[in-house]
Design a protein around this motif. Structure first.
Motif, PDB file in Angstrom:
ATOM      1  N   ALA A   1       0.823  -1.205   0.000  1.00  0.00           N
ATOM      2  CA  ALA A   1       0.000   0.000   0.000  1.00  0.00           C
ATOM      3  C   ALA A   1       0.862   1.261   0.000  1.00  0.00           C
ATOM      4  O   ALA A   1       2.045   1.240   0.337  1.00  0.00           O
ATOM      5  CB  ALA A   1      -0.921   0.002   1.215  1.00  0.00           C
ATOM      6  N   ILE A   2       0.236   2.367  -0.389  1.00  0.00           N
ATOM      7  CA  ILE A   2       0.833   3.695  -0.262  1.00  0.00           C
ATOM      8  C   ILE A   2       0.350   4.244   1.073  1.00  0.00           C
ATOM      9  O   ILE A   2      -0.851   4.437   1.273  1.00  0.00           O
ATOM     10  CB  ILE A   2       0.386   4.610  -1.410  1.00  0.00           C
ATOM     11  CG1 ILE A   2       0.776   3.995  -2.762  1.00  0.00           C
ATOM     12  CG2 ILE A   2       0.977   6.007  -1.259  1.00  0.00           C
ATOM     13  CD1 ILE A   2       0.051   4.624  -3.935  1.00  0.00           C
ATOM     14  N   VAL A   3       1.270   4.466   2.005  1.00  0.00           N
ATOM     15  CA  VAL A   3       0.900   4.728   3.397  1.00  0.00           C
ATOM     16  C   VAL A   3       1.242   6.155   3.812  1.00  0.00           C
ATOM     17  O   VAL A   3       2.351   6.640   3.571  1.00  0.00           O
ATOM     18  CB  VAL A   3       1.600   3.727   4.339  1.00  0.00           C
ATOM     19  CG1 VAL A   3       1.225   4.001   5.792  1.00  0.00           C
ATOM     20  CG2 VAL A   3       1.244   2.294   3.954  1.00  0.00           C
TER      21      VAL A   3
ATOM     22  N   VAL B   1       8.859   7.392   9.927  1.00  0.00           N
ATOM     23  CA  VAL B   1       8.977   7.330   8.466  1.00  0.00           C
ATOM     24  C   VAL B   1      10.366   6.851   8.076  1.00  0.00           C
ATOM     25  O   VAL B   1      10.524   5.976   7.211  1.00  0.00           O
ATOM     26  CB  VAL B   1       8.675   8.708   7.839  1.00  0.00           C
ATOM     27  CG1 VAL B   1       9.052   8.725   6.363  1.00  0.00           C
ATOM     28  CG2 VAL B   1       7.199   9.052   8.011  1.00  0.00           C
ATOM     29  N   ARG B   2      11.393   7.393   8.726  1.00  0.00           N
ATOM     30  CA  ARG B   2      12.765   6.990   8.413  1.00  0.00           C
ATOM     31  C   ARG B   2      12.975   5.501   8.698  1.00  0.00           C
ATOM     32  O   ARG B   2      13.547   4.774   7.870  1.00  0.00           O
ATOM     33  CB  ARG B   2      13.743   7.820   9.244  1.00  0.00           C
ATOM     34  CG  ARG B   2      15.223   7.521   8.939  1.00  0.00           C
ATOM     35  CD  ARG B   2      16.113   8.055  10.040  1.00  0.00           C
ATOM     36  NE  ARG B   2      15.827   7.422  11.305  1.00  0.00           N
ATOM     37  CZ  ARG B   2      15.746   8.080  12.467  1.00  0.00           C
ATOM     38  NH1 ARG B   2      15.903   9.388  12.514  1.00  0.00           N
ATOM     39  NH2 ARG B   2      15.464   7.422  13.586  1.00  0.00           N
TER      40      ARG B   2
ATOM     41  N   ILE C   1       5.912   5.615   1.855  1.00  0.00           N
ATOM     42  CA  ILE C   1       5.362   6.106   3.114  1.00  0.00           C
ATOM     43  C   ILE C   1       5.680   7.582   3.288  1.00  0.00           C
ATOM     44  O   ILE C   1       6.783   8.032   2.963  1.00  0.00           O
ATOM     45  CB  ILE C   1       5.885   5.291   4.326  1.00  0.00           C
ATOM     46  CG1 ILE C   1       5.259   5.819   5.628  1.00  0.00           C
ATOM     47  CG2 ILE C   1       7.404   5.266   4.386  1.00  0.00           C
ATOM     48  CD1 ILE C   1       5.475   4.915   6.817  1.00  0.00           C
ATOM     49  N   SER C   2       4.717   8.326   3.797  1.00  0.00           N
ATOM     50  CA  SER C   2       4.880   9.748   4.067  1.00  0.00           C
ATOM     51  C   SER C   2       4.356  10.051   5.461  1.00  0.00           C
ATOM     52  O   SER C   2       3.467   9.352   5.974  1.00  0.00           O
ATOM     53  CB  SER C   2       4.113  10.598   3.044  1.00  0.00           C
ATOM     54  OG  SER C   2       4.538  10.325   1.734  1.00  0.00           O
ATOM     55  N   GLY C   3       4.883  11.103   6.074  1.00  0.00           N
ATOM     56  CA  GLY C   3       4.458  11.488   7.414  1.00  0.00           C
ATOM     57  C   GLY C   3       3.827  12.869   7.425  1.00  0.00           C
ATOM     58  O   GLY C   3       4.231  13.748   6.652  1.00  0.00           O
TER      59      GLY C   3
END
Length: 244
Positions: free
Chosen positions: A31-33, A47-48, A59-61
């Motif tokens: 998934a794109i999270v 995220v890191r 993944i993005s925060g």
């Protein structure tokens, strides 16, 4: 191919605990999270760490303060930035307001419900604007085992936890064909329990002799996102603690 492959998911409370477990499981599923939480450093670190664990993962925060009176506007702004979405998962929480009945005040009642009950209801209001239309999209909320079993000094919070059952069923009706479901965890190894974790005696009292891990409990959320026949449902994951 996973049913979540290339689907876009936002996890509120995704920087730690159960939410982080859901974010990790979703990454495993392709998934794109997006994770959203109030602590900028924790969001950045999560995220890191997840990017390091899953180099191919997306993944993005995002930083959002859910505690303010302007929370509806903040939610709408964030969701607009990342929509259209396939799934919204809400695992956000704050310290448990456990207190004797004679210490409960009106202010404490309002404060106890803000993150646990008021914000999820506002998300239900906003979800149709930002989720892709149809039964493949979902909103998944979070309650707890105390919604079904009383504990001493939990009167302040128990009503909200139980109320989430009713909220979920009604939102499932009001938002159809979007799906709305609920996960009810028992004790889970999360930072909420402090550096010593869940007390050993609590773990030993469960029928399984243990409590859950975030990744174990995250399976319930992944299931509810995948099962396009599930709406108005509650999934319990509590080491059998309701059996005692």
């Amino acid at each position: 191919m996973s049913a979540l492959q290339n689907q876009t998911i936002v996890v509120f409370g995704g920087s730690s605990g159960i939410g982080r477990g859901v974010a990790e499981k979703a990454l495993m599923e392709g998934a794109i999270v997006h994770i959203a939480s109030s602590n900028p450093d924790r969001v950045k670190d999560t995220v890191r760490d997840l990017q390091h664990q899953y180099p191919e993962g997306r993944i993005s925060g995002h930083v959002i303060d859910l505690s303010t009176p302007e929370v509806e506007s903040s939610l709408d702004t964030l969701l607009r930035q990342i929509s259209p979405l396939d799934h919204i998962v809400y695992t956000a929480g704050d310290p448990l307001p456990i207190a004797p009945v004679d210490q409960i005040t009106l202010e404490a009642i309002h404060r106890a419900g803000h993150i646990r009950f008021f914000v999820p209801l506002l998300l239900g209001k906003l979800a149709p604007r930002h989720l892709k239309p149809g039964y493949r999209s979902s909103l998944t909320l979070t309650t707890g085992a105390a919604s079904e079993r009383p504990f001493p000094n939990w009167s302040l919070i128990a009503g909200y936890l139980t109320g989430l059952h009713g909220m979920t069923r009604n939102l499932a009706l009001d938002l159809k064909p979007l799906r709305v479901n609920l996960v009810s965890p028992g004790a889970v190894h999360t930072p909420m329990w402090g550096p010593d974790g869940v007390p050993a005696e609590m773990q030993e009292k469960t029928p399984l002799g243990k409590v859950g891990t975030p990744l174990e409990v995250a399976e319930a959320y992944v299931y509810l996102m995948k099962d396009t026949n599930a709406t108005g449902s509650v999934v319990n994951t509590n080491s059998g603690s309701l059996l005692q």
